[in-house]
Scaffold this active site. Structure first.
Site, PDB file in Angstrom:
ATOM      1  N   LEU D 230       7.091  17.916  24.877  1.00 31.17           N
ATOM      2  CA  LEU D 230       6.130  16.814  24.910  1.00 31.17           C
ATOM      3  C   LEU D 230       5.161  16.856  23.726  1.00 31.17           C
ATOM      4  O   LEU D 230       4.508  17.866  23.463  1.00 31.17           O
ATOM      5  CB  LEU D 230       5.329  16.878  26.228  1.00 31.17           C
ATOM      6  CG  LEU D 230       4.367  15.701  26.466  1.00 31.17           C
ATOM      7  CD1 LEU D 230       5.124  14.395  26.624  1.00 31.17           C
ATOM      8  CD2 LEU D 230       3.473  15.971  27.658  1.00 31.17           C
ATOM      9  N   ASP D 231       5.049  15.743  23.027  1.00 27.66           N
ATOM     10  CA  ASP D 231       4.098  15.590  21.913  1.00 27.66           C
ATOM     11  C   ASP D 231       4.272  16.653  20.833  1.00 27.66           C
ATOM     12  O   ASP D 231       3.317  17.010  20.144  1.00 27.66           O
ATOM     13  CB  ASP D 231       2.648  15.613  22.433  1.00 27.66           C
ATOM     14  CG  ASP D 231       2.369  14.466  23.387  1.00 27.66           C
ATOM     15  OD1 ASP D 231       3.011  13.418  23.246  1.00 27.66           O
ATOM     16  OD2 ASP D 231       1.519  14.626  24.275  1.00 27.66           O
ATOM     17  N   ALA D 232       5.471  17.148  20.676  1.00 32.00           N
ATOM     18  CA  ALA D 232       5.719  18.207  19.697  1.00 32.00           C
ATOM     19  C   ALA D 232       6.803  17.834  18.692  1.00 32.00           C
ATOM     20  O   ALA D 232       7.222  18.659  17.896  1.00 32.00           O
ATOM     21  CB  ALA D 232       6.095  19.496  20.410  1.00 32.00           C
TER      22      ALA D 232
END
Lengths: 287, 287, 287, 287
Positions: D230-232
């Site tokens: 996530l969000d990486a």
């Protein structure tokens, strides 16, 4: 910008000691819960500017009565110019466009998402290009083509439309025509233009071409109130964007549209929220 | 900017197909390990700009021989203007100052921390104010006061000093005097000035006062090569800072110093690193 | 930041109606010419912050008497935390450095140009590297090397030096050591650190390496008060710079130094000018 | 982004000497008029990236033939990963939305003004909120509500819709759901998300609340490709905006919307123009 049951008082006068104390003491006495207070002193010109906003919930007098009280209190003592607004009063905003749609769409988007809590009774244009787009959003569109010969009577028609719709202020969303003095006189500090350069650099026509020729490393846009002198009115907002030798004129135009959108939106928002005071061709824009 | 055993080739010519292929093929044939390559085509004026830097470790010819080879190869074929530099050759930089110390300190700081790999043989000033500061760092300081009457002979003295010290380029670190044409002629595109406004806005004297009067919401600074027309030379670098009605003229001046420092430093750095090509009063600054 | 014969009053208390009216009325009664007034209400936590500065020229009471008056007036009524300063009182600032010189030079430059109106009684370092640079400016330099074994006694020596020189606040100009709790306890909200990342991203060691690995398109720096939790203290100032894939780790470090300089300078300036109030690990920095 | 009769070649391989020379020489031999050329070497990982675009007007071979030639020429010699595109081929872009309309309107606006030269065959949402807005522009709207229980089958339905419409890439315009691995696998580096923080700061839920709590002085947004973590995923674009203690959480959210719009638009534009190469969770975004 959600619905707020507040009043906004804008004050402009010569700077004197004690103004803040007097105004805030009066408001405290009347039960005002102050939710915003900012003031500014222009020491160069010894002018005082203030914006105060308070919750009307527990305010002990009606706004009409407050006007009477204030007129005989601080307003008189300090010889103030002042205006009082009820936040919930929706303003009517007219949009003037030409052929470019980017600023128009940006404004409409902010209106639909309720960032701009206004009514938009009409769009006026010297071209037919954006009729379909205005129509998508159910906004009446008036095509008023301007030529050298008909400028005077067409301006008259524009003014009549604005007045018929009780328009409070006008946004020139890349409207590429000069606004005649008779309209400026009626809507002083109520016509907002976006100029596609970082003023005072590159006023007038084709600023991106000028910027390319000069080889600047940053371009910008300027939101300002329209005055009779072209691109010389009080500046409300500016923003810039870094560019390089890689940008052709076309690239500058494309990049610039993003700045124009943003600057115009911020200028309009400050106007809607009654955060602007103008003095001596300069603005105080409260945050 | 650490020591690098590289050569830098800067090219300017009319745009034609195949230049990149020809130059890179020649370098590849000679064993160059290219560590930087960038080019730019100005399609408006059909000019081609290129900067290529390669490691000299495995380069099979000396730079003098390469000059001969290149002269008869691509340089001739495409009628190029070009210059070749060895990165390890330290340039000699003269600093001109007046009374303000902020840009002077910033430059000296970058020189001491080896961000600027140059020699600074002298500081020239029309005032005595910064003699002590130059002395702290062991840099000879020449006080050459300029008046209307003595400008011509004083300029001659400045030029003699620059030539005696084999100065490669001059940095005007808030030197508040106009540079006469005879010096500009000798150091064309080698005199870097910092003007304390976002050009072309507010050229000439007291730009912060002008900015205050006009009520701009952003101020800036411009690093440029000096040409005969005041504040109109090729722009190397610009930066800006948001301001508001709260900024008095004094605040603008203080805020502006930070921008001046930064812009001048970046312009000087680009010059030292031989990343600038100038054509038609516009610069290409390779990154 | 020129000499000013003013007093600065900083206030922090629970939010209530009428505070501004009460304080400004008191000051007006005592003849204060207010030159700066700003306040802030944190509605999330219902806290009130205020900074007011007035000219002492016509102020009718001495500051000691004012303290007594204020203690029994608004301060008591609203249960305020507050501090009163005379602007002309010069603070004593200690600088801690390690091996990097860029922030040190920047601070010294602002001190020499009187942007920072402070005294600098000493520089403390765990290395010898900057002794010569401090010496240039006549500032005593104390080399206190820190190891795991001697940290406790060396910290004690640092504290004794700070106290002996009556140091008001400490600037960590890229001092790469952790500050122990016993020093933080003494100098709460008086130790300013520059962390070379945009916090809360990349805390701890080697933030530019972390930034490169993550592939961010913008890097930054953060000036904050030191607390026991590493890189987690109240943020005073942040700034950023756009980067791209072209930046190697070394380029990020070089580019970052400019941001570090600027951010630390702004944080220190806000502290010197007594524009910071801290509550709940967050700062209010008045403009 | 007007219609261009060009081809774009994107190259990624291990760094070796001579790649630029070989590729540009091949293109020159085939009559290519190169209109864009940029390359990048990641010296940390010794990877080479290149983007070259040329006019097809006088190109002597068809693109299918060129593919064959290139496969046996440089592509083989340097073991390249590469892709070739014809600029005039319009991509099909799906938009996923939730309840927020600001990013949706911004994308639609750029599509209507032809800044984005794509087709938009459908909008998918887990809510009904934006059905009317999609309808205004004649875009089919699919309401696919997601719950914990039905996630798997609803994802299947989404994928079927995307495949039925031959969607090339997906834009998550503040779509607040996690994208399951099975969809990411199909659209690797083809799903663009806008996260409303300056990553890696404040990943996950309610970043503006986190930013308020931490007291940051700058907020931001990040456009990135979606990966399983996530969000990486690889960051394409970031932008920031200065804020202060005056900003409540609501103010941060409102201010942030402007950044989100801008960042998402730039990320999408770079993707449409085939300017992005991804390696090792980092992007090279050619200008």
């Amino acid at each position: 910008m959600k619905f707020k049951n507040t009043a906004v008082l804008l004050i402009l006068c010569d700077d004197k000691d004690g103004i803040v104390a007097d105004v805030t003491t009066l408001l405290a006495r009347l039960g005002a819960n102050i939710v915003y207070l900012d003031q500014h002193t222009d020491r160069q010109n010894m002018k005082f500017f203030m914006r105060v906003e308070w919750d009307l919930e527990k305010f002990s007098v009606g706004l009409d009565d407050f006007k009477t009280i204030f007129t005989h209190d601080s307003a008189k003592k300090y010889n103030m110019s002042w205006e009082l607004h009820r936040s919930e009063d929706r303003q009517k905003m007219a949009i003037f466009v030409s052929k470019y749609a980017h600023c128009f769409f940006d404004i409409i988007s902010r209106w639909k998402t309720k960032e701009f809590e206004v009514d938009i009774p009409l769009v006026i244009s010297n071209h037919e290009d954006l009729r379909e787009e205005a129509g998508r959003f159910g906004i009446p569109y008036y095509h008023i083509p301007i030529t050298k010969e008909n400028r005077s009577e067409q301006t008259q028609e524009q003014i009549e439309l604005l007045q018929k719709h009780n328009v409070d202020f006008v946004v020139l969303a890349r409207y590429m025509q000069i606004i005649p003095p008779e309209m400026i006189a009626i809507y002083k500090n109520r016509i907002i233009n976006i100029h596609h350069s970082f003023l005072p650099g590159f006023p007038g026509a084709k600023p991106y071409h000028q910027a390319f020729e000069r080889g600047v490393k940053i371009i910008g846009a300027t939101g300002h109130y329209v005055t009779e002198e072209l691109d010389a009115g009080p500046i409300i907002e500016q923003a810039v964007q870094r560019v390089s030798h890689k940008h052709s004129v076309e690239d500058l135009i494309a990049t610039g549209q993003d700045i124009e959108r943003r600057v115009l939106a911020r200028a309009v928002k400050a106007h809607i929220e009654r955060r602007i005071l103008t003095d001596n061709n300069r603005t105080v824009v409260f945050s």
